[in-house]
Every structure is written in structure tokens, then in C-alpha cells.
Design a protein around this motif. Sequence first.
Motif, PDB file in Angstrom:
ATOM      1  N   TRP A   1      64.449  16.211  38.617  1.00 47.79           N
ATOM      2  CA  TRP A   1      63.358  15.834  37.716  1.00 47.79           C
ATOM      3  C   TRP A   1      63.307  14.320  37.567  1.00 47.79           C
ATOM      4  N   ALA A   2      62.119  13.750  37.747  1.00 47.22           N
ATOM      5  CA  ALA A   2      61.967  12.299  37.681  1.00 47.22           C
ATOM      6  C   ALA A   2      60.615  11.932  37.087  1.00 47.22           C
ATOM      7  N   ALA A   3      60.535  10.697  36.587  1.00 47.82           N
ATOM      8  CA  ALA A   3      59.281  10.125  36.091  1.00 47.82           C
ATOM      9  C   ALA A   3      59.050   8.835  36.856  1.00 47.82           C
ATOM     10  N   HIS A   4      57.964   8.799  37.605  1.00 48.59           N
ATOM     11  CA  HIS A   4      57.637   7.616  38.416  1.00 48.59           C
ATOM     12  C   HIS A   4      58.810   7.191  39.293  1.00 48.59           C
ATOM     13  N   GLY A   5      59.463   8.193  39.893  1.00 55.71           N
ATOM     14  CA  GLY A   5      60.554   7.910  40.820  1.00 55.71           C
ATOM     15  C   GLY A   5      61.894   7.649  40.166  1.00 55.71           C
TER      16      GLY A   5
ATOM     17  N   ALA B   1      59.914  10.747  29.607  1.00 55.05           N
ATOM     18  CA  ALA B   1      59.140  11.707  30.393  1.00 55.05           C
ATOM     19  C   ALA B   1      57.679  11.264  30.328  1.00 55.05           C
ATOM     20  N   THR B   2      57.004  11.310  31.455  1.00 58.09           N
ATOM     21  CA  THR B   2      55.599  10.894  31.525  1.00 58.09           C
ATOM     22  C   THR B   2      54.724  12.120  31.758  1.00 58.09           C
ATOM     23  N   GLY B   3      53.420  11.916  31.771  1.00 56.76           N
ATOM     24  CA  GLY B   3      52.489  13.023  31.985  1.00 56.76           C
ATOM     25  C   GLY B   3      52.810  13.835  33.217  1.00 56.76           C
ATOM     26  N   CYS B   4      53.050  13.158  34.334  1.00 59.46           N
ATOM     27  CA  CYS B   4      53.344  13.864  35.594  1.00 59.46           C
ATOM     28  C   CYS B   4      54.661  14.625  35.517  1.00 59.46           C
ATOM     29  N   SER B   5      55.666  14.013  34.905  1.00 52.10           N
ATOM     30  CA  SER B   5      56.968  14.701  34.830  1.00 52.10           C
ATOM     31  C   SER B   5      56.885  15.891  33.869  1.00 52.10           C
ATOM     32  N   ILE B   6      56.137  15.738  32.786  1.00 52.78           N
ATOM     33  CA  ILE B   6      55.955  16.862  31.858  1.00 52.78           C
ATOM     34  C   ILE B   6      55.182  17.975  32.562  1.00 52.78           C
ATOM     35  N   ASP B   7      54.156  17.609  33.325  1.00 52.64           N
ATOM     36  CA  ASP B   7      53.414  18.607  34.102  1.00 52.64           C
ATOM     37  C   ASP B   7      54.341  19.367  35.040  1.00 52.64           C
ATOM     38  N   SER B   8      55.255  18.663  35.688  1.00 50.24           N
ATOM     39  CA  SER B   8      56.154  19.345  36.629  1.00 50.24           C
ATOM     40  C   SER B   8      57.093  20.296  35.893  1.00 50.24           C
ATOM     41  N   SER B   9      57.494  19.945  34.664  1.00 45.32           N
ATOM     42  CA  SER B   9      58.356  20.858  33.903  1.00 45.32           C
ATOM     43  C   SER B   9      57.574  22.107  33.490  1.00 45.32           C
ATOM     44  N   VAL B  10      56.306  21.933  33.134  1.00 45.26           N
ATOM     45  CA  VAL B  10      55.467  23.085  32.786  1.00 45.26           C
ATOM     46  C   VAL B  10      55.254  23.973  34.019  1.00 45.26           C
ATOM     47  N   GLU B  11      55.052  23.354  35.172  1.00 47.81           N
ATOM     48  CA  GLU B  11      54.934  24.128  36.413  1.00 47.81           C
ATOM     49  C   GLU B  11      56.213  24.914  36.680  1.00 47.81           C
TER      50      GLU B  11
ATOM     51  N   MET C   1      68.298  13.936  36.462  1.00 47.65           N
ATOM     52  CA  MET C   1      69.734  14.048  36.554  1.00 47.65           C
ATOM     53  C   MET C   1      70.229  14.896  35.389  1.00 47.65           C
ATOM     54  N   TYR C   2      70.867  15.994  35.713  1.00 50.23           N
ATOM     55  CA  TYR C   2      71.404  16.898  34.703  1.00 50.23           C
ATOM     56  C   TYR C   2      72.649  16.302  34.051  1.00 50.23           C
ATOM     57  N   VAL C   3      72.705  16.400  32.732  1.00 52.07           N
ATOM     58  CA  VAL C   3      73.903  16.043  31.969  1.00 52.07           C
ATOM     59  C   VAL C   3      74.147  17.167  30.959  1.00 52.07           C
TER      60      VAL C   3
END
Length: 161
Positions: free
Chosen positions: A42-46, A72-82, A1-3
Amino acid sequence: MYVPFENLPGESRIWIYQSNRKFSDAEFSEIETDLQSFLNEWAAHGTSLESSYLLKYNRFIIIAVNQEVQAATGCSIDSSVEFIQSIEKKYNVDLLDKMNVTFKLGEHIAYKPLIDFKKMVKDKAVTENTVVFNNLVNNIEEFNESWEVPALDSWHSRFFN
């Protein structure tokens, strides 16, 4: 969620990506639109991440997340890098190479490989007072206090000994 960036607390974690070239205003406008779309999803574990961004000097993309709401978790950080990699591909730029230094030469923002920066130090083309961008800052508070600093006050100081 953008702020809005200014609504995030000082402890919010940040990641700074510097481009090897200046973006045009049109490119930065497109990147801004893409960033808002990405951050809204963008989300971490839903769980949605309370996040924001800053675009600075047509060269830097700063992403921030309020870790107090949801870390931010590993998966969410990975998605930001992608996401950042997709920007690299779309605009043919390098945003992930950490072996480069960005600094101010007057009003100009210079970007050099670390080895060239070291040579500039040796040749006295840059000094301890040269303003550098310390992209190793970890949160908004550090960003506000220690991102644009004289080389003497950052990790770059080791090159002046």
C-alpha cells in the motif's frame, strides 16, 4: 509497509469495516494473509504507507495508517476500498453498508439494519447501556476509548430520546 498495530501512534487514522455476518476462523486467517500482503504494498504517490490492521470478533476489519509518516491520499484510500470490495466478493459479505448497527447482546454480537435497531430501542430490547460498536471513530486513540461503548455514549444515543 505493514507494522504491528500496537506500534502505530494514537493519532493514526483508521477505517472500520463491519461484516453482515461472522467470518469463520479459516476465512479470517485468509483475510489476515491478504491484508498483510495488501498493506505491504500500500502506497500514496509512490511512498509506502506505514499501516496495520486488527481483526476483531470475526466480524470487524480495522485498517490503520500512520499519517505522520505519509498521509493516505484519495488514490490510496480508493485502493483500500477496492481491496475491501474484493473481500466482499470473495466471501459474499457486506462490509461497506454504513446503515447497519452492530452491538452486543450478552456475549453475542448482533448486526441489524438501523431501522430494526430503532424498533428494538422502542420495544426496549436494547437500552442506553447496550454496548454498541461506534465505527465512526477516526483514529486509534478514539478507537481504544470509544469504539465499544454504551449506546448512551455514542451517536446511537439519539435513538433513546
